[in-house]
Design a protein around this motif. Structure first.
Motif, PDB file in Angstrom:
ATOM      1  N   ILE A 145       0.874  -1.187   0.000  1.00  0.00           N
ATOM      2  CA  ILE A 145       0.000   0.000   0.000  1.00  0.00           C
ATOM      3  C   ILE A 145       0.905   1.229   0.000  1.00  0.00           C
ATOM      4  O   ILE A 145       1.771   1.365   0.877  1.00  0.00           O
ATOM      5  CB  ILE A 145      -0.924   0.031   1.222  1.00  0.00           C
ATOM      6  N   ALA A 146       0.710   2.116  -0.957  1.00  0.00           N
ATOM      7  CA  ALA A 146       1.508   3.344  -1.030  1.00  0.00           C
ATOM      8  C   ALA A 146       0.797   4.348  -1.929  1.00  0.00           C
ATOM      9  O   ALA A 146       0.073   3.968  -2.850  1.00  0.00           O
ATOM     10  CB  ALA A 146       2.913   3.058  -1.561  1.00  0.00           C
ATOM     11  N   PHE A 147       1.019   5.623  -1.641  1.00  0.00           N
ATOM     12  CA  PHE A 147       0.446   6.662  -2.503  1.00  0.00           C
ATOM     13  C   PHE A 147       1.353   7.892  -2.492  1.00  0.00           C
ATOM     14  O   PHE A 147       2.127   8.113  -1.546  1.00  0.00           O
ATOM     15  CB  PHE A 147      -0.962   7.052  -2.030  1.00  0.00           C
ATOM     16  N   TYR A 148       1.264   8.681  -3.548  1.00  0.00           N
ATOM     17  CA  TYR A 148       1.972   9.959  -3.658  1.00  0.00           C
ATOM     18  C   TYR A 148       1.170  10.866  -4.587  1.00  0.00           C
ATOM     19  O   TYR A 148       0.758  10.463  -5.673  1.00  0.00           O
ATOM     20  CB  TYR A 148       3.379   9.770  -4.222  1.00  0.00           C
ATOM     21  N   ALA A 149       0.922  12.121  -4.128  1.00  0.00           N
ATOM     22  CA  ALA A 149       0.154  13.088  -4.921  1.00  0.00           C
ATOM     23  C   ALA A 149       0.659  14.488  -4.599  1.00  0.00           C
ATOM     24  O   ALA A 149       1.233  14.734  -3.530  1.00  0.00           O
ATOM     25  CB  ALA A 149      -1.350  12.978  -4.613  1.00  0.00           C
ATOM     26  N   PHE A 150       0.444  15.415  -5.537  1.00  0.00           N
ATOM     27  CA  PHE A 150       0.842  16.809  -5.293  1.00  0.00           C
ATOM     28  C   PHE A 150      -0.197  17.757  -5.879  1.00  0.00           C
ATOM     29  O   PHE A 150      -1.046  17.365  -6.679  1.00  0.00           O
ATOM     30  CB  PHE A 150       2.229  17.108  -5.862  1.00  0.00           C
ATOM     31  N   ILE A 154      -1.089   2.770  -4.960  1.00  0.00           N
ATOM     32  CA  ILE A 154      -1.155   1.319  -4.813  1.00  0.00           C
ATOM     33  C   ILE A 154      -2.062   0.983  -3.640  1.00  0.00           C
ATOM     34  O   ILE A 154      -1.799   1.372  -2.503  1.00  0.00           O
ATOM     35  CB  ILE A 154       0.257   0.740  -4.587  1.00  0.00           C
ATOM     36  N   GLY A 155      -3.136   0.293  -3.904  1.00  0.00           N
ATOM     37  CA  GLY A 155      -4.138  -0.004  -2.887  1.00  0.00           C
ATOM     38  C   GLY A 155      -5.365   0.876  -3.001  1.00  0.00           C
ATOM     39  O   GLY A 155      -6.361   0.635  -2.332  1.00  0.00           O
ATOM     40  N   ASN A 156      -5.297   1.921  -3.843  1.00  0.00           N
ATOM     41  CA  ASN A 156      -6.447   2.798  -4.118  1.00  0.00           C
ATOM     42  C   ASN A 156      -7.032   3.417  -2.852  1.00  0.00           C
ATOM     43  O   ASN A 156      -8.239   3.594  -2.727  1.00  0.00           O
ATOM     44  CB  ASN A 156      -7.544   2.036  -4.877  1.00  0.00           C
ATOM     45  N   TYR A 210       2.219   2.775   9.319  1.00  0.00           N
ATOM     46  CA  TYR A 210       2.378   3.563   8.104  1.00  0.00           C
ATOM     47  C   TYR A 210       3.363   4.710   8.332  1.00  0.00           C
ATOM     48  O   TYR A 210       3.543   5.186   9.458  1.00  0.00           O
ATOM     49  CB  TYR A 210       1.033   4.158   7.660  1.00  0.00           C
ATOM     50  N   VAL A 211       3.987   5.125   7.242  1.00  0.00           N
ATOM     51  CA  VAL A 211       4.805   6.339   7.207  1.00  0.00           C
ATOM     52  C   VAL A 211       4.070   7.360   6.351  1.00  0.00           C
ATOM     53  O   VAL A 211       3.665   7.053   5.223  1.00  0.00           O
ATOM     54  CB  VAL A 211       6.210   6.076   6.624  1.00  0.00           C
ATOM     55  N   PHE A 212       3.896   8.578   6.884  1.00  0.00           N
ATOM     56  CA  PHE A 212       3.270   9.669   6.130  1.00  0.00           C
ATOM     57  C   PHE A 212       4.224  10.862   6.100  1.00  0.00           C
ATOM     58  O   PHE A 212       4.858  11.180   7.112  1.00  0.00           O
ATOM     59  CB  PHE A 212       1.940  10.100   6.765  1.00  0.00           C
ATOM     60  N   PHE A 239       1.887  15.186  -0.744  1.00  0.00           N
ATOM     61  CA  PHE A 239       1.437  14.326   0.351  1.00  0.00           C
ATOM     62  C   PHE A 239       1.685  12.891  -0.080  1.00  0.00           C
ATOM     63  O   PHE A 239       1.331  12.499  -1.201  1.00  0.00           O
ATOM     64  CB  PHE A 239      -0.053  14.596   0.626  1.00  0.00           C
ATOM     65  N   ALA A 240       2.309  12.076   0.810  1.00  0.00           N
ATOM     66  CA  ALA A 240       2.633  10.695   0.460  1.00  0.00           C
ATOM     67  C   ALA A 240       2.565   9.826   1.703  1.00  0.00           C
ATOM     68  O   ALA A 240       2.627  10.323   2.854  1.00  0.00           O
ATOM     69  CB  ALA A 240       4.023  10.600  -0.171  1.00  0.00           C
ATOM     70  N   GLY A 241       2.406   8.525   1.494  1.00  0.00           N
ATOM     71  CA  GLY A 241       2.383   7.587   2.604  1.00  0.00           C
ATOM     72  C   GLY A 241       2.522   6.157   2.096  1.00  0.00           C
ATOM     73  O   GLY A 241       2.223   5.864   0.946  1.00  0.00           O
TER      74      GLY A 241
END
Length: 311
Positions: free
Chosen positions: A177-182, A205-207, A224-226, A305-307
């Motif tokens: 599970i991971a995400f990144y957006a700006f 990843i993981g939506n 989790y890491v944010f 923002f990412a985690g």
């Protein structure tokens, strides 16, 4: 004979008297002329002082006119600059409004799709319930009835599993599970307590991340890491919080301190999160943000923002 004696005796005396009278008249005229000359000198001196005073006034007026002209030109340049900034703000606001309209349409479609799915599931659940009731009324023997009821219960559990899958975030296989957006553009004057939306999604990843709300819906429980980064400038300050549901689990404050200079701040948090928790960033509701403050995001520096789940 007597006449000549008289003439020679009287004429010199008369001549001398006449000379004295003329001498007195000339002296008086000289005094008068001197007095007139002195008055003229005084008038010339007074006029000279007046001329000097007028020249000083004229010089002061010229300097004042130059200063007023300089101030007028500076104000005119400032007005032109402000008009240009207003045009940029208006253009950004128009783009933001257009984006909000698009996001609103997408949200409505998503809600409509979920509503339709829920209606279909409720219909399926009602049909299965009716079938179960009818089967219970059968008199083909206890064994057959119990077997049919077990199959019906399995069908209900299957329907519940489908319902949960449709109404919860869809994840990929495994635990990754991971995400990144700006942010795609500058955010002007965000109000206190505003949830920040990072509309450009590069990894999801993981939506779990929602680009239209800025909220990460935790798909699976774990650690989790944010991390979040924001960029501001022109002697502005901001405080950005990381929220888990309604709890503040991290905060970063930054002040550029210098006009015309932009810089950024970054925060990172390691935390446990349960499935279904909402994780998002927002402006600090206790910090008074002035008009004209902004959060910048462009090709030179992204506010992001990412985690990701570590275990």
């Amino acid at each position: 004979m007597n006449f000549f004696v008289f003439f020679f005796l009287v004429f010199p005396t008369w001549t001398s008297a006449m000379n004295d009278v003329e001498h007195l008249n000339v002296h008086e005229q000289i005094k008068t002329l001197q007095s007139m000359v002195n008055e003229l000198k005084n008038l010339v001196h007074v006029q000279s002082q007046r001329n000097d005073h007028l020249e000083r006034l004229l010089s002061d007026n010229r300097n004042e006119v130059k200063e007023l002209k300089s101030q007028f030109l500076n104000e005119l340049r400032n007005l032109k600059s402000n008009f240009s900034k207003l045009d940029v703000v208006d253009s950004n606001q128009n783009r933001f409004l257009a984006k909000l309209k698009r996001d609103g349409l997408n949200t409505n479609r998503f809600i409509h799709s979920l509503t339709n799915r829920q209606l279909r599931l409720e219909k399926m659940h009602a049909l299965v319930t009716e079938d179960q009731k009818e089967l219970r009324n059968l008199s083909d023997g206890n064994y057959s009835v119990e077997l049919i009821e077990k199959k019906s219960e399995n069908s209900l559990r299957h329907v519940d599993k489908i319902k949960k899958r449709l109404l919860s975030p869809q994840t990929t296989s495994g635990d990754a599970i991971a995400f990144y957006a700006f942010m795609s553009s500058i955010l002007w004057s965000p109000w206190r307590g505003r949830i920040l939306v990072y509309d450009v999604v590069k990894t999801n990843i993981g939506n779990g991340y929602r680009s239209h709300t800025g909220v990460f819906l935790v798909p699976k429980s774990g650690v989790y890491v944010f991390t979040w980064t924001f960029r501001t400038g022109s002697s502005h300050d901001h405080s950005i919080q990381l929220m888990k549901n309604k709890k503040d689990i991290g905060s970063v404050y930054f002040h550029t301190g210098v006009d015309g200079v932009e810089a950024g701040g970054t925060g990172i948090v390691v935390t446990h999160a349960n499935a279904g928790d909402d994780v998002f960033t927002r402006t600090n509701p206790t910090l008074n943000i002035g008009t004209g403050h902004y959060i910048q995001s462009d090709a030179h520096g992204r506010s992001s923002f990412a985690g990701w789940k570590i275990f």
